[in-house]
Write a protein that holds these residues in place. Structure first.
Motif, mmCIF file in Angstrom:
data_model
loop_
_atom_site.group_PDB
_atom_site.id
_atom_site.type_symbol
_atom_site.label_atom_id
_atom_site.label_comp_id
_atom_site.label_asym_id
_atom_site.label_seq_id
_atom_site.Cartn_x
_atom_site.Cartn_y
_atom_site.Cartn_z
ATOM 1 N N ASP A 1 58.673 92.295 17.056
ATOM 2 C CA ASP A 1 58.494 93.522 17.816
ATOM 3 C C ASP A 1 57.539 93.266 18.987
ATOM 4 O O ASP A 1 56.323 93.468 18.876
ATOM 5 C CB ASP A 1 57.970 94.632 16.898
ATOM 6 N N GLU B 1 57.281 94.859 21.822
ATOM 7 C CA GLU B 1 56.666 96.088 22.339
ATOM 8 C C GLU B 1 55.422 96.461 21.536
ATOM 9 O O GLU B 1 54.399 96.847 22.100
ATOM 10 C CB GLU B 1 57.673 97.232 22.340
ATOM 11 N N LYS B 2 55.507 96.336 20.224
ATOM 12 C CA LYS B 2 54.357 96.655 19.377
ATOM 13 C C LYS B 2 53.195 95.694 19.653
ATOM 14 O O LYS B 2 52.039 96.106 19.734
ATOM 15 C CB LYS B 2 54.758 96.591 17.902
ATOM 16 N N ALA C 1 52.645 94.082 22.448
ATOM 17 C CA ALA C 1 52.118 94.396 23.781
ATOM 18 C C ALA C 1 51.217 95.627 23.724
ATOM 19 O O ALA C 1 50.150 95.649 24.352
ATOM 20 C CB ALA C 1 53.264 94.605 24.761
ATOM 21 N N ARG C 2 51.629 96.637 22.972
ATOM 22 C CA ARG C 2 50.784 97.833 22.814
ATOM 23 C C ARG C 2 49.445 97.466 22.170
ATOM 24 O O ARG C 2 48.397 97.980 22.553
ATOM 25 C CB ARG C 2 51.496 98.893 21.969
ATOM 26 N N GLY C 3 49.483 96.588 21.182
ATOM 27 C CA GLY C 3 48.251 96.148 20.525
ATOM 28 C C GLY C 3 47.302 95.473 21.501
ATOM 29 O O GLY C 3 46.086 95.671 21.438
ATOM 30 N N LEU D 1 47.168 96.010 24.786
ATOM 31 C CA LEU D 1 46.633 97.052 25.670
ATOM 32 C C LEU D 1 45.612 97.923 24.943
ATOM 33 O O LEU D 1 44.561 98.264 25.506
ATOM 34 C CB LEU D 1 47.772 97.910 26.223
ATOM 35 N N ASN D 2 45.904 98.280 23.683
ATOM 36 C CA ASN D 2 44.977 99.104 22.898
ATOM 37 C C ASN D 2 43.654 98.393 22.628
ATOM 38 O O ASN D 2 42.635 99.041 22.411
ATOM 39 C CB ASN D 2 45.617 99.531 21.576
ATOM 40 N N ALA E 1 46.645 93.918 31.127
ATOM 41 C CA ALA E 1 48.095 94.141 31.027
ATOM 42 C C ALA E 1 48.873 92.850 31.277
ATOM 43 O O ALA E 1 50.013 92.723 30.830
ATOM 44 C CB ALA E 1 48.521 95.223 32.008
ATOM 45 N N ALA F 1 49.877 91.461 27.997
ATOM 46 C CA ALA F 1 50.931 92.252 27.347
ATOM 47 C C ALA F 1 52.275 91.993 28.019
ATOM 48 O O ALA F 1 53.288 91.762 27.342
ATOM 49 C CB ALA F 1 50.581 93.726 27.405
ATOM 50 N N ASN F 2 52.304 92.011 29.345
ATOM 51 C CA ASN F 2 53.568 91.864 30.075
ATOM 52 C C ASN F 2 54.199 90.487 29.919
ATOM 53 O O ASN F 2 55.416 90.363 29.903
ATOM 54 C CB ASN F 2 53.345 92.183 31.553
#
Length: 131
Positions: free
Chosen positions: A106, A108-109, A111-113, A115-116, A121, A124-125
């Motif tokens: 995952d 996306e998950k 990448a969110r982690g 950023l969080n 970024a 993440a990207n």
């Protein structure tokens, strides 16, 4: 067998082994036949046979007795070979074979982690592109 994060020449030196010349120069740093390393996040194997060095990216590689190897399993976290799937190996010491595997996860998950956690970024990207 040598296990190291980066090249084994200078502990903590954080040097990359991603080119034939870098691999060739690294072989003098260890006497064992196998060195597993990371740092570049690029899956592959450098093989030294006699005085020549070759780079291999096959899914299954049979190791030859008497040769020396620099083996990079790739990355479970941030692949950098333009393939966003995680990469790992299984080394069978009885049959002297290394097998590379790729697995979807995952992104996306993850990448969110990143950023969080307040990280850039950029980190993440890059997961989506595998760079």
């Amino acid at each position: 067998m040598v296990l190291t994060h980066d090249e084994p020449c200078i502990s903590g030196g954080m040097e990359y082994i991603s080119k034939i010349k870098e691999a060739y120069d690294t072989y003098s740093a260890f006497s064992q036949s196998l060195c597993f390393y990371g740092h570049t996040h690029l899956p592959g194997i450098f093989e030294k046979e006699n005085n020549e060095v070759f780079y291999k990216r096959d899914n299954k590689i049979f190791l030859k007795e008497g040769n020396k190897y620099l083996i990079n399993p790739g990355s479970v976290g941030q692949p950098r070979d333009k393939d966003p799937r995680l990469s790992y190996i299984i080394f069978d010491s009885e049959d002297n074979v290394v097998e590379f595997y790729r697995v979807e996860y995952d992104v996306e998950k993850a990448a969110r982690g990143i950023l969080n956690a307040g990280l850039s970024a950029i980190f993440a990207n890059r997961l989506f592109r595998g760079v």
